[in-house]
Design an enzyme around this catalytic site. Sequence first.
Site, PDB file in Angstrom:
ATOM      1  N   SER A  12       1.315   2.861  -8.725  1.00 51.95           N
ATOM      2  CA  SER A  12       0.751   4.019  -8.065  1.00 51.95           C
ATOM      3  C   SER A  12      -0.219   4.731  -9.002  1.00 51.95           C
ATOM      4  CB  SER A  12       1.876   4.933  -7.570  1.00 51.95           C
ATOM      5  OG  SER A  12       1.411   5.803  -6.585  1.00 51.95           O
ATOM      6  N   LYS A  69      -3.149   3.014 -11.511  1.00 51.27           N
ATOM      7  CA  LYS A  69      -4.533   3.380 -11.826  1.00 51.27           C
ATOM      8  C   LYS A  69      -4.721   3.391 -13.341  1.00 51.27           C
ATOM      9  CE  LYS A  69      -4.134   6.993  -8.210  1.00 51.27           C
ATOM     10  NZ  LYS A  69      -4.390   6.284  -6.997  1.00 51.27           N
ATOM     11  N   GLN A 125      -6.790   6.641   1.336  1.00 57.59           N
ATOM     12  CA  GLN A 125      -6.987   7.957   0.727  1.00 57.59           C
ATOM     13  C   GLN A 125      -8.476   8.182   0.492  1.00 57.59           C
ATOM     14  OE1 GLN A 125      -5.194   8.692  -3.137  1.00 57.59           O
ATOM     15  NE2 GLN A 125      -5.311  10.910  -2.854  1.00 57.59           N
ATOM     16  N   GLU A 129      -6.947  15.528  -5.954  1.00 55.20           N
ATOM     17  CA  GLU A 129      -5.489  15.601  -6.034  1.00 55.20           C
ATOM     18  C   GLU A 129      -5.023  15.881  -7.458  1.00 55.20           C
ATOM     19  OE1 GLU A 129      -1.474  12.913  -5.240  1.00 55.20           O
ATOM     20  OE2 GLU A 129      -3.362  12.295  -4.330  1.00 55.20           O
ATOM     21  N   TRP A 179      -2.680   4.142   3.148  1.00 57.07           N
ATOM     22  CA  TRP A 179      -3.174   5.094   2.149  1.00 57.07           C
ATOM     23  C   TRP A 179      -3.592   4.384   0.856  1.00 57.07           C
ATOM     24  CZ3 TRP A 179      -4.472  10.044   2.750  1.00 57.07           C
ATOM     25  CH2 TRP A 179      -4.500  10.906   1.665  1.00 57.07           C
ATOM     26  N   HIS A 230       7.044   1.748  -1.285  1.00 55.84           N
ATOM     27  CA  HIS A 230       6.105   1.985  -2.384  1.00 55.84           C
ATOM     28  C   HIS A 230       6.777   1.765  -3.733  1.00 55.84           C
ATOM     29  CE1 HIS A 230       2.584   3.411  -4.307  1.00 55.84           C
ATOM     30  NE2 HIS A 230       2.959   4.641  -4.547  1.00 55.84           N
TER      31      HIS A 230
END
Length: 471
Positions: free
Chosen positions: A240, A244, A282, A290, A334, A371
């Site tokens: 998640s 990144k 997203q 965010e 998303w 997830h």
Amino acid sequence: MRSYRLRRHGPGLPTATALAAAAALTGATLQQAHPADTVAAAAQAAPGVEDDGLDCPVPGSGSTPSRSLLPDPFTKLDGTRVTTVSDWRCRRAEIRELAEQSLYGQKPTKPAAVTGSVSSNGITVNVTHQGRSASFSASVSLPGGSGPFPAVIVYGGLGADVNTIKASGVAVINFDPYTVGKENTARNNKQGAFYSIYGSSSSTGLLMAWSWGVSRIIDVIEQSDGSVLKAGATGVTGCSRFGKGAFVAGAFDQRIALTMPIESGTAGLPAYRAIPGESGSQPLSSGYSEQPWLGDAFGTYTGNPNALPVDTHEIVGMVAPRGLFVMENPHINWLAARSGSVAALGGAEVYKALGAGSNITYWSDVADGTHCAVRPEWKAPLQQNISKFLLDSGSGSGAFRIASGKAGNLAQWRDWQTPHLGSTTSGAGGGTSSGTGSGTTTGGTMSAARAAPAPPSTGRPAQGRATTRAR
């Protein structure tokens, strides 16, 4: 007149002469060697080199024309194309500069002083630079047996299955990225070890700050006596938001042998140009606002990704020819898995051009939609990648297994051809790609993707092991 930038070396980095000598592995030697091994090896950084292109003069890019298709990773800023493996080193440096300017913010070179310690249960890192100091630490969990061990740096305790990693004979380094760059801070008041050194108003985003932290951990491992952890055998993983981070870390430090981002979503692997057209993904503006993950400069591109001078397929290319194992979740819209497949397919062309087509694996063909879950489909390729890139005891070929409901088509996203670099014509992806392939196969020695049942439209991610949404 075109301006040029030359990034200055930090203490302990090799000179331009040394780097040029490492690059000289290409040429006549390549012409007589096996393409699958030697071409890829020639494109590797010299041992212990964080970035082998620091001596490359990068011309100022000026304004970049808007472009709806993915930029050509093989066209240099002066308009000429990469034609040899040795050309790639400085082309990679151009991509690095463009990515820092538009996506992530700058990653400074090695600070003036990095010290620390490595033990069987932890790593300490102490950094001093231009009168400022900061420290952070990471815990270590060793496998059974006697060391020294390869290691995988796991962001936030959330990444590839640590049980499989340790069972393979590899140590786990648990890195808390928030000690280096905290979330929930204003862009003009960023906090953490990175910003203690470079200033709270630094325009560098958290993803690059976390990458800098990973590099400083590797510095300390290299400086240790080698009795616990092996230098030159380090991987990185995260899921998640930490996916990144792992993706950026692997792209910007060539000492990382294996990069394993998981379900990274917007600001991770998915191509920025493709995300707006992927239903439920997203939005770029959300990924930017965010958290200060991306550099401050990205704010000007949230409504116009076509103006970006780079895209994430080129960040994949920065990892090449080193090991890359991308894991994605097609069940949560998303997370933009279709755009992720576009980036992976585009980046795989760089791998193929370098004769390293077997060094990239992409896998979104999974049944479980939770997830950041530990998935049985990923266990075998995880073991294979660990064996090949960290234990140096395997030679398996990478695979693309793309879920049919989230399969991008690279032919719709490019108008450039993949060059053949070097003088060889066979081996792991060494041939020229026509640019007409679909998004469900990769060519070279990588296997075709297996179609999975179309995933349900679930909107934003359900709560799993990770925190909410694409984090």
